[in-house]
Design a protein around this motif. Structure first.
Motif, PDB file in Angstrom:
ATOM      1  N   CYS A  64       0.834  -1.199   0.000  1.00 52.95           N
ATOM      2  CA  CYS A  64       0.000   0.000   0.000  1.00 52.95           C
ATOM      3  C   CYS A  64       0.873   1.255   0.000  1.00 52.95           C
ATOM      4  CB  CYS A  64      -0.904  -0.010   1.239  1.00 52.95           C
ATOM      5  SG  CYS A  64      -1.887   1.487   1.432  1.00 52.95           S
ATOM      6  N   CYS A  67       0.009   3.205   3.736  1.00 57.01           N
ATOM      7  CA  CYS A  67       0.406   2.649   5.040  1.00 57.01           C
ATOM      8  C   CYS A  67       1.577   1.673   4.936  1.00 57.01           C
ATOM      9  CB  CYS A  67      -0.790   1.983   5.715  1.00 57.01           C
ATOM     10  SG  CYS A  67      -1.306   0.453   4.891  1.00 57.01           S
ATOM     11  N   CYS A 130      -4.367  -0.371   0.001  1.00 57.14           N
ATOM     12  CA  CYS A 130      -4.941  -1.559   0.645  1.00 57.14           C
ATOM     13  C   CYS A 130      -6.450  -1.388   0.752  1.00 57.14           C
ATOM     14  CB  CYS A 130      -4.314  -1.776   2.016  1.00 57.14           C
ATOM     15  SG  CYS A 130      -4.599  -0.445   3.191  1.00 57.14           S
ATOM     16  N   CYS A 134      -7.937   3.842   3.357  1.00 51.14           N
ATOM     17  CA  CYS A 134      -6.705   3.718   4.152  1.00 51.14           C
ATOM     18  C   CYS A 134      -6.265   5.105   4.602  1.00 51.14           C
ATOM     19  CB  CYS A 134      -5.599   3.076   3.320  1.00 51.14           C
ATOM     20  SG  CYS A 134      -4.005   3.064   4.155  1.00 51.14           S
TER      21      CYS A 134
HETATM   22 ZN    ZN Z   1      -2.988   1.109   3.419  1.00 56.83          ZN
END
Ligand code: ZN
Ligand code: ZN
Length: 172
Positions: A64, A67, A130, A134
């Motif tokens: 991702c 994150c 993701c 997020c």
């Molecule tokens: Zn993420």
């Protein structure tokens, strides 16, 4: 899997099988194969043109961009491509403009693995996430924010509405 263009059956060649690639062949640096690529393809020759039509499916692990956590990414891609013999390429002047973005095959052969890998590399999102929601990493503590549960107070910059209020006060 190299396809000999001259040996293609009249009503096309149907291919249904798995293709294994090393993850390093993927254009996305952190992408890892979680399973082989499954291809359902039809390769058909009409005159000098070779049509490759089909669907590829697989699962990859991507990272991702917010994150930095790995997440599962499903690939389910359909395509419909037209290949022309490479010697046509040399007579470029005679080609119509629309033919210039067509793909070419070399010396009567077509590498199906190459075609699949290229199509696969086209499916990557420019910024893998993701989840659409997020929240990324907290700028204060560096933890992944899930609904702001790290406990840090992140001050929101003053909104436009606040500024507008002050502006109106000055006027009166
Ligand atoms: Zn993420
Ligand atoms: Zn925090």
């Amino acid at each position: 899997m190299i396809i000999d263009i001259d040996k293609l059956p009249k009503d096309g060649l149907k291919v249904s099988r798995n293709f294994d690639f090393p993850s390093i062949d993927l254009i996305e640096e952190d992408a890892v194969f979680l399973q082989p690529v499954h291809g359902e393809l039809t390769i058909k020759r009409i005159g000098e043109e070779v049509m490759v039509k089909g669907r590829i499916t697989t699962y990859l692990s991507l990272v991702c961009s917010r994150c930095l956590a790995p997440f599962e990414f499903a690939v389910d891609s359909r395509f419909d491509l037209v290949f022309l013999p490479e010697d046509i390429h040399e007579m470029k002047d005679e080609l119509e403009d629309e033919d210039l973005d067509k793909i070419f095959y070399k010396s009567h052969h077509l590498d199906l693995r190459e075609v699949i890998l290229e199509q696969l590399n086209l499916t990557f999102p420019s910024k893998p996430l993701c989840s659409e929601r997020c929240e990324g990493i907290c700028a204060v503590c560096g933890q992944v924010r899930h609904g702001g549960n790290c406990g840090c107070l992140v001050k929101e910059p003053e909104g436009r509405l606040g500024k507008l209020k002050y502006f109106m006060k000055d006027k009166s």
